[in-house]
Design a protein around this motif. Structure first.
Motif, short mmCIF file in Angstrom:
data_model
loop_
_atom_site.label_atom_id
_atom_site.label_comp_id
_atom_site.label_asym_id
_atom_site.label_seq_id
_atom_site.Cartn_x
_atom_site.Cartn_y
_atom_site.Cartn_z
N HIS A 141 0.83 -1.21 0.00
CA HIS A 141 0.00 0.00 0.00
C HIS A 141 0.86 1.25 0.00
O HIS A 141 0.55 2.23 -0.66
N GLN A 143 3.73 1.50 -1.33
CA GLN A 143 4.26 1.64 -2.68
C GLN A 143 3.21 2.22 -3.62
O GLN A 143 3.48 3.13 -4.38
N ALA A 144 2.01 1.65 -3.53
CA ALA A 144 0.95 2.08 -4.45
C ALA A 144 0.59 3.55 -4.23
O ALA A 144 0.27 4.26 -5.17
N ALA A 145 0.68 3.99 -2.98
CA ALA A 145 0.33 5.38 -2.68
C ALA A 145 1.48 6.33 -2.98
O ALA A 145 1.28 7.53 -3.15
N THR A 147 3.39 6.91 -5.48
CA THR A 147 3.62 7.53 -6.78
C THR A 147 2.67 8.67 -7.06
O THR A 147 2.89 9.42 -8.01
N HIS A 148 1.62 8.78 -6.25
CA HIS A 148 0.63 9.80 -6.59
C HIS A 148 0.98 11.13 -5.96
O HIS A 148 1.13 11.24 -4.75
N PHE B 95 -8.43 10.51 -6.41
CA PHE B 95 -7.58 9.34 -6.63
C PHE B 95 -7.40 8.58 -5.33
O PHE B 95 -7.31 9.16 -4.25
N VAL B 97 -5.68 4.47 -3.98
CA VAL B 97 -5.07 3.22 -4.41
C VAL B 97 -6.14 2.18 -4.73
O VAL B 97 -6.06 1.46 -5.72
N SER B 98 -7.13 2.11 -3.86
CA SER B 98 -8.23 1.17 -4.07
C SER B 98 -9.37 1.55 -3.13
O SER B 98 -9.20 2.41 -2.27
N GLN B 342 1.64 -4.51 -8.45
CA GLN B 342 0.58 -4.37 -9.44
C GLN B 342 0.97 -3.22 -10.36
O GLN B 342 1.86 -2.43 -10.02
N LEU B 344 0.62 0.08 -10.95
CA LEU B 344 0.10 1.02 -9.95
C LEU B 344 -1.06 1.84 -10.51
O LEU B 344 -1.09 2.14 -11.71
N PRO B 345 -2.00 2.15 -9.64
CA PRO B 345 -3.25 2.76 -10.11
C PRO B 345 -3.07 4.00 -10.98
O PRO B 345 -3.84 4.21 -11.91
N ASP B 346 -2.06 4.82 -10.70
CA ASP B 346 -1.93 6.06 -11.48
C ASP B 346 -0.91 5.94 -12.61
O ASP B 346 -0.40 6.94 -13.10
#
Lengths: 149, 373
Positions: A141, A143-145, A147-148, B95, B97-98, B342, B344-346
């Motif tokens: 999580h 990591q996924a967050a 980049t934004h 925005f 992540v999920s 994954q 990544l979402p963006d």
């Protein structure tokens, strides 16, 4: 006798035992100075945690229960420093990364605390706890967050 | 000239250690398919429903536009099963992540007794599951002949986290009350198996793809033996017995240490995991030497989801993919390309396409033959 109490307390904190607070109270009642408890029990206890992280034995469950035990001991010791103020710069926790890296950082961080005394050690452990608990999150999580913008 | 294969044929080739035409790409795509279409998560999901038609449209468009090989049959997140058990979800209005869990099902350990009364949970009682099953049906009908559609979820402590309990609380439980965590893992894995069964019945036509985000990032290998290993084994066995399918596992954590590596080996040899998708801590050379060549099972080679896939630019993505594929050398059998963890979402569709395109270019078999083109 005091050595035995200190050793037992250190072991209880390192393994996250619920009786850590009781052992701390007994140590205080046995006239062991809070400063001695901080330095001779709690620093070695958390070093055991750091070593365990490096050795793949300790992860967040063990870290959290050790921290919980540490907090319960600090609660016993804190009143002895009522009204005290900090006399030194308290190191900031800056560790992040994988568990073994965090373990290494914890050991380095604890070395930085070796020169501190009394109330400063209370603040030092507060910072240590804050830094460690901040790491309990899903890395994916993070990591996924990350980049934004 | 090598015959052009379908993504399904590429999966079979990788799994059987034959040459595919090109290295297939598994993007483990989740929210990116939604954002890539210009939608927000709130456009496809409420706290209790998922719009299966919209999701299917987004995923089909994504597969078509980007050209990756192995899609999921719908948008996957950590919210399935949570609302019927009394938890609540958070839908990001901008925005995010999920879709995530706002209020967990179990806040205090004492909540467990009342939650147990709601189990077993039928996936059809969750509107978000129903929507996802609808999406799987549509996608399966549209591209199921050519594309493998994995059934996907999580088992053991990861499923217990997703379904029941916050990470930090569950982590402390594991130390203070491991028997309680055993119960949560067992119940969550039973739910996992039912949810996977429902996905197969809806149209998933290929392997099961399990995820584990605790791995050794959050718990020790010793705890992994208790809270991960038996539950992976349980689901692997169910999928094999009831659907005749294999199971691949995506797992987080650094498995290079001796104790962690031993856990990974047991996941393969005892639990029966058929393929592995590690995280970014493992470079292609490590994966080759320690997984593919040692245990003779397929594995994903990793290009990091954040840098370069999300960050770009395409030239950098191209270079990373080339380097990763060259690292495994020839003949390079048993590999697929995957992100960590994954897409990544963006991530922009342009970068996503650059990653897939580069993999299909440098991953042309025999590996290295791209130089002759």
């Amino acid at each position: 006798m005091s050595n035995e109490k200190i050793t037992a307390l250190a072991r209880a904190v390192a393994t996250g035992k619920a009786d850590a607070q009781k052992l701390a109270q007994e140590a205080v009642s046995a006239q062991i100075a809070p400063a001695e408890i901080l330095k001779d029990a709690l620093i070695p206890a958390m070093k055991t945690v750091g070593e365990g992280m490096k050795e793949e034995e300790y992860a967040f469950p063990e870290i959290q229960s050790a921290v919980k035990a540490l907090q319960s001991v600090l609660d016993i010791l804190r009143p002895a420093f009522e009204g005290a103020s900090s006399s030194a710069e308290i190191p900031k926790w800056e560790g992040a990364g994988e568990l073994y890296e965090l373990g290494g950082h914890l050991l380095t961080f604890l070395d930085k605390g070796a020169g501190l005394r009394g109330y400063d050690l209370i603040l030092f452990f507060d910072e240590c706890i804050r830094g460690l608990l901040e790491q309990v999150a899903l890395p994916c999580h993070k990591q996924a967050a990350s980049t934004h913008k | 000239m090598t015959k052009l294969m379908t993504p399904k044929e590429r999966l079979a080739a990788v799994d059987e250690f034959r040459e595919p035409d090109v290295m297939p790409v598994f993007p483990r795509i989740m929210a990116q398919a939604i954002y890539g279409k210009g939608l927000m998560l709130g456009d496809i999901s409420t706290k209790t429903e998922i719009d299966g038609e919209k999701v299917a449209e987004a995923f089909l468009e994504s597969v078509k536009e980007v050209g990756y090989d192995w899609p999921f049959g719908g948008y996957m997140d950590h919210g399935f099963g949570v609302p019927p058990l009394g938890g609540t979800l958070k839908i990001p209005d901008k925005f995010g992540v999920s879709v995530s869990i706002d209020e967990p099902v179990i806040k205090e350990r004492s909540d467990w007794a009342s939650v147990q009364k709601k189990l077993p949970l039928d996936p059809m009682k969750d509107g978000r599951c129903r929507g996802t099953l609808q999406s799987i049906k549509i996608i399966s009908k549209e591209i199921g002949d050519t594309h493998p559609l994995f059934a996907a979820y999580y088992t053991g402590i990861t499923a217990a986290n997703i379904l029941f309990r916050k990470v930090s609380d569950l982590s402390l439980d594991a130390s203070e009350d491991p028997e309680f965590v055993d119960e949560l893992c067992k119940a969550a894995t039973a739910w996992c198996n039912d949810w996977i069964r429902a996905q197969y019945e809806a149209g998933c036509n290929s392997f099961c793809y399990l995820g584990d985000h605790f791995g050794t990032d959050l718990i020790s290998p010793k705890m992994g033996e208790r809270f991960i290993l038996p539950y992976i084994a349980d689901t692997v066995a169910m999928v094999k017995k009831e659907f005749g399918q294999k199971t691949y596992l995506h797992i987080h954590g650094n498995f290079k240490g001796p104790k962690a590596y031993n856990l990974l080996e047991r996941l393969v040899k005892e639990a029966g995991v058929d393929g592995l998708h590690m995280d970014e801590k493992h470079d292609p050379k490590w994966i080759k030497e320690n997984i593919v060549e040692k245990w003779h099972i397929p594995a994903g080679i990793i290009v990091h989801g954040a840098d370069p896939i999300q960050s770009g630019p395409p030239e950098k993505i191209d270079a990373h993919v080339k380097e990763a594929i060259e690292a495994i050398g020839t003949p390079g059998l048993g590999y697929f390309m995957a992100p960590s963890c994954q897409v990544l979402p963006d991530t922009s569709n342009a970068n996503f396409k650059a990653w897939v395109g580069a993999t299909h270019k440098y991953g042309k078999y025999p590996l290295g033959s791209w130089k002759q083109d």
